[in-house]
Scaffold this active site. Structure first.
Site, PDB file in Angstrom:
ATOM      1  N   ASP A 180      40.793 153.174 -34.352  1.00 13.23           N
ATOM      2  CA  ASP A 180      39.489 153.189 -35.052  1.00 13.23           C
ATOM      3  C   ASP A 180      38.584 154.090 -34.427  1.00 13.23           C
ATOM      4  O   ASP A 180      37.233 154.130 -34.795  1.00 13.23           O
ATOM      5  CB  ASP A 180      39.013 151.607 -34.561  1.00 13.23           C
ATOM      6  CG  ASP A 180      40.122 150.730 -35.090  1.00 13.23           C
ATOM      7  OD1 ASP A 180      40.158 150.597 -36.135  1.00 13.23           O
ATOM      8  OD2 ASP A 180      40.322 149.856 -34.320  1.00 13.23           O
ATOM      9  N   ASP A 236      37.433 144.936 -35.874  1.00 15.23           N
ATOM     10  CA  ASP A 236      39.278 145.215 -36.322  1.00 15.23           C
ATOM     11  C   ASP A 236      39.768 143.888 -36.118  1.00 15.23           C
ATOM     12  O   ASP A 236      39.320 143.122 -35.152  1.00 15.23           O
ATOM     13  CB  ASP A 236      39.350 146.147 -35.341  1.00 15.23           C
ATOM     14  CG  ASP A 236      40.987 146.543 -35.690  1.00 15.23           C
ATOM     15  OD1 ASP A 236      41.311 146.628 -36.758  1.00 15.23           O
ATOM     16  OD2 ASP A 236      41.738 146.641 -34.552  1.00 15.23           O
ATOM     17  N   ASP A 244      40.041 149.337 -31.164  1.00 13.55           N
ATOM     18  CA  ASP A 244      40.741 149.544 -30.011  1.00 13.55           C
ATOM     19  C   ASP A 244      40.567 150.720 -29.280  1.00 13.55           C
ATOM     20  O   ASP A 244      41.139 151.193 -28.216  1.00 13.55           O
ATOM     21  CB  ASP A 244      42.391 149.430 -30.120  1.00 13.55           C
ATOM     22  CG  ASP A 244      42.840 150.422 -31.262  1.00 13.55           C
ATOM     23  OD1 ASP A 244      41.979 151.321 -31.458  1.00 13.55           O
ATOM     24  OD2 ASP A 244      43.994 150.349 -31.675  1.00 13.55           O
ATOM     25  N   CYS A 267       7.326 164.435 -11.321  1.00  9.06           N
ATOM     26  CA  CYS A 267       8.260 165.253 -10.482  1.00  9.06           C
ATOM     27  C   CYS A 267       9.556 165.701 -11.210  1.00  9.06           C
ATOM     28  O   CYS A 267      10.069 166.635 -11.316  1.00  9.06           O
ATOM     29  CB  CYS A 267       8.628 164.411  -9.309  1.00  9.06           C
ATOM     30  SG  CYS A 267       7.478 164.213  -8.014  1.00  9.06           S
ATOM     31  N   CYS A 274       7.867 160.386  -8.598  1.00 12.67           N
ATOM     32  CA  CYS A 274       7.436 160.040  -9.715  1.00 12.67           C
ATOM     33  C   CYS A 274       7.843 160.764 -11.285  1.00 12.67           C
ATOM     34  O   CYS A 274       8.540 161.518 -10.951  1.00 12.67           O
ATOM     35  CB  CYS A 274       5.626 160.092  -9.730  1.00 12.67           C
ATOM     36  SG  CYS A 274       5.077 161.819  -9.950  1.00 12.67           S
TER      37      CYS A 274
END
Length: 676
Positions: free
Chosen positions: A576, A398, A572, A6, A3
């Site tokens: 960029d 772009d 790309d 834990c 859970c």
């Protein structure tokens, strides 16, 4: 781990270890990613810290726990059903029945349900604590009623026993766990399938002969022989031959792509009808396939911001439930109920409040979504990236290679053939799409270039056959020409180039789809204003920023953000990079020859703008599922606890409802596998 509590215990145990800088624990993947100083700690110390917290740890992948959990669940259910079926024949009040049920309960608690009591003994408050305290209380009460029934009668209390409830609670919890583990396996199906895609051996050309060797022995520079229809075992460049290659495992696109000498192939893709020779460039963990697998594992173990809410609640949840159960028990006794009724209500509170669904709500959705994304050719880097992408308001695109094909063609050159060869020789050293268009236009063997130097966003210079050659932006070279590229040889004008880069067939529909989603779409490019406007008009974009350098793109993204917009940048992944890093969500368009899997929050293996639409739609669908899961998990506990405290819920029914809540969260998350 069982859970959310834990997860918190394991993380705290790791973070409290000297030398540990960060720890991230995944409930679904059963993994912990730890950043630590090797001078201060090591694997053995980390494992010891986890074990002292009441858990176990291995460096290897955990074994499949489904068979063991299924066996334990079936044994418990069988004993519970047998005890129930025998009751009409031997009677609930008979001594034989009571001791038979006692034996069955001891067997189930010490056997199939043993882990809940062992883990509860670590004094960590989690799901195991609630199950152990609930069933343990019912068992001890029943044991007293079995051994000392006369004392119960003397006090005016019926010596009822709850052995069947103990057995069925453990059986139903284990059954829920069994289905949960099986569902977890389905959420990681994409990773499993990915791991199976790479062949175990490859056929390599050695001393003029074909030799099949294990994949581990293949080296970079080897020549691999690819037979028609075979799955490609390594990454490489085609040396000879042509074939249509099925790259659907990478891109999600079912149509095979024609590949020629010089083209890149990735491990795991499938060769078509042609025979190929491939020069190996990457093997093992260096292949694109392995990188994708690593990225997916990291994505599926990261936490979404929404998870923090569930973690904060889980941290105080179990201790609070223990207090509520104690108050429930006391309140029933004060109001005149017998001990059996008070105990039943308290046990029901403990069982129904297990925070399993809360721990699974977010990671289950993230895991399924990232797996589905990979099958569509989208690499989304975890829950945080998914959430950010879902809240995007502006998408900045772009131009070259994103909206357009990225394979420009020279349409006009004003210089001489002799100068063209010198310029093409210079551009051959550059990977820029415009530079490569000049190389293709020259279409002739080229002399070598020396002293090559590239100025990002401007152009390149070098020496060819003793001549100083420059090519790039006309303004960079002092030219007033309205052209894509200008060139000089020995500082004299050597002509200009007009270049055409066609718009991808899918770009117009993709831009329209983004706008229909209510998103603002803008274009950002270093190209000429006139060319940029023409492309933008074609695809339906009115917000255009042209003739900006890579550094200038960063300022454009910041300008959008200063207006209060959440911005996604699509580029790309290399030129960029600053803009991708600045954006709220960076989306890298990756071509097959150089997949930028490290750039941005999302990498599109399908070089197509429609993939951006799919990524944003999937992120929105995932966040919706996350919210549904959290709502269900919180509402389940908010409604279930008062009902149990009021004595309206049998403990066995509560255990079934608790298992059902976890399964409902997983089932809701698995719907994302059908996302189209």
């Amino acid at each position: 781990m069982t859970c959310a509590a834990c997860v918190g215990h394991v993380e705290r145990a790791l973070l409290d270890t000297p030398g540990v800088a960060a720890a991230q624990v995944s409930l679904l993947a059963n993994e912990a990613k730890v950043t630590f100083d090797p001078q201060a700690t090591n694997h053995a110390v980390l494992k010891q810290a986890i074990e002292e917290a009441g858990y176990t740890a291995e460096d290897a992948a955990p074994p499949d726990e489904y068979p063991a959990v299924r066996r334990r669940a079936f044994v418990s259910l069988a004993l519970g059903l047998a005890a129930m079926a025998a009751m009409p024949f031997i009677g609930h009040d008979s001594t034989v029945a009571r001791y038979a049920q006692l034996a069955a309960a001891i067997f189930v608690m010490a056997g199939p349900g043993r882990e809940y009591y062992v883990k509860a003994a670590t004094r960590r408050f989690d799901m195991n604590t609630l199950i152990a305290v609930g069933t343990g209380s019912a068992f001890l009460y029943s044991l007293a009623a079995t051994i000392f029934p006369h004392k119960f009668h003397a006090s005016g209390i019926m010596p009822d026993v709850y052995y069947e409830a103990v057995i069925f609670i453990i059986a139903l919890v284990l059954t829920g766990r069994m289905f949960e583990v099986r569902a977890r396996r389905e959420t990681t199906a994409a990773l499993t399938q990915l791991a199976e895609l790479q062949p175990n051996s490859a056929t390599i050309l050695r001393a003029g002969e074909s030799v099949e060797i294990p994949i581990e022995q293949v080296q970079n520079g080897d020549i691999a022989i690819l037979k028609p229809g075979a799955r490609i075992p390594v990454d490489g460049l085609i040396e000879s031959g042509e074939s249509a290659v099925d790259e659907s495992m990478l891109t999600g696109e079912p149509i095979p792509v024609l590949k020629r000498p010089g083209d890149h192939l990735s491990a795991g893709t499938i060769n078509g009808l042609g025979a190929l020779q491939l020069k190996v460039t990457a093997t093992g963990n260096a292949t694109v396939l392995a990188q994708i697998g690593r990225l997916m594992r990291e994505a599926q173990s990261t936490r979404a911001p929404m998870q923090k809410l569930a973690d904060q609640v889980s941290a105080i949840f179990v201790p609070a439930i223990l207090i509520i159960a104690a108050v429930t028990f006391g309140a029933w006794l004060i109001n005149g109920a017998d001990t059996a009724k008070a105990l039943s209500a308290a046990v029901a509170v403990l069982i129904i409040a297990c925070p399993c669904a809360m721990g699974l709500a977010i990671p289950a959705a993230v895991m399924v979504a990232t797996g589905r994304a990979a099958s569509l050719g989208l690499l989304i880097k975890g829950g945080e990236a998914l959430e950010r992408l879902a809240h995007i308001q502006t998408v900045v695109l772009d131009k070259t290679g994103t909206i357009t094909e990225g394979r420009p063609t020279v349409t006009r050159y004003t210089g001489t053939r002799e100068d063209l060869i010198l310029i093409a020789a210079l551009e051959a050293a550059s990977e820029h799409p415009l530079a490569q268009s000049i190389v293709r236009y020259a279409n002739t063997p080229l002399p070598p270039v020396t002293n090559f130097n590239a100025t990002p966003g401007q152009g390149a210079s070098g020496t060819v056959d003793g001549h100083e050659v420059k090519a790039g932006r006309p303004a960079w070279l002092g030219s007033g020409e309205d052209a894509a590229i200008a060139a000089t040889v020995d500082n004299r004008p050597a002509g200009v180039f007009d270049v055409s880069d066609p718009v991808k067939p899918t770009s117009i529909a993709a831009v329209k789809a983004l706008q229909n989603m209510g998103l603002e779409v803008a274009m950002l490019t270093g190209d000429r204003e006139s060319t940029a406007r023409q492309v933008a008009h074609t695809v339906g974009i009115s917000d255009v920023t042209a003739e900006v350098l890579p550094a200038g793109k960063l300022d454009v993204i910041r300008t959008h953000q200063e207006k209060g917009r959440k911005v996604a940048m699509v580029g790309d992944g290399v030129n960029d990079a600053p803009a991708l890093a600045q954006a709220d969500a960076g989306i890298a368009m990756a071509a097959g020859s150089g997949i930028a899997v490290e750039a941005g929050d999302v990498t599109l293996l399908r070089n197509d703008l429609s993939a951006v639409v799919a990524a944003i739609r999937l992120s929105k669908a995932t966040v919706k599922v996350m919210r549904q899961n959290l709502f269900w998990a919180f509402c389940y506990n908010a409604l279930g606890i008062p009902i149990a405290a009021l004595g309206l819920l049998n403990p066995v029914v509560a255990s079934g409802a608790m298992a059902l809540s976890s399964l409902s969260v997983l089932a809701n998350s698995l719907r994302l596998r059908r996302f189209q």
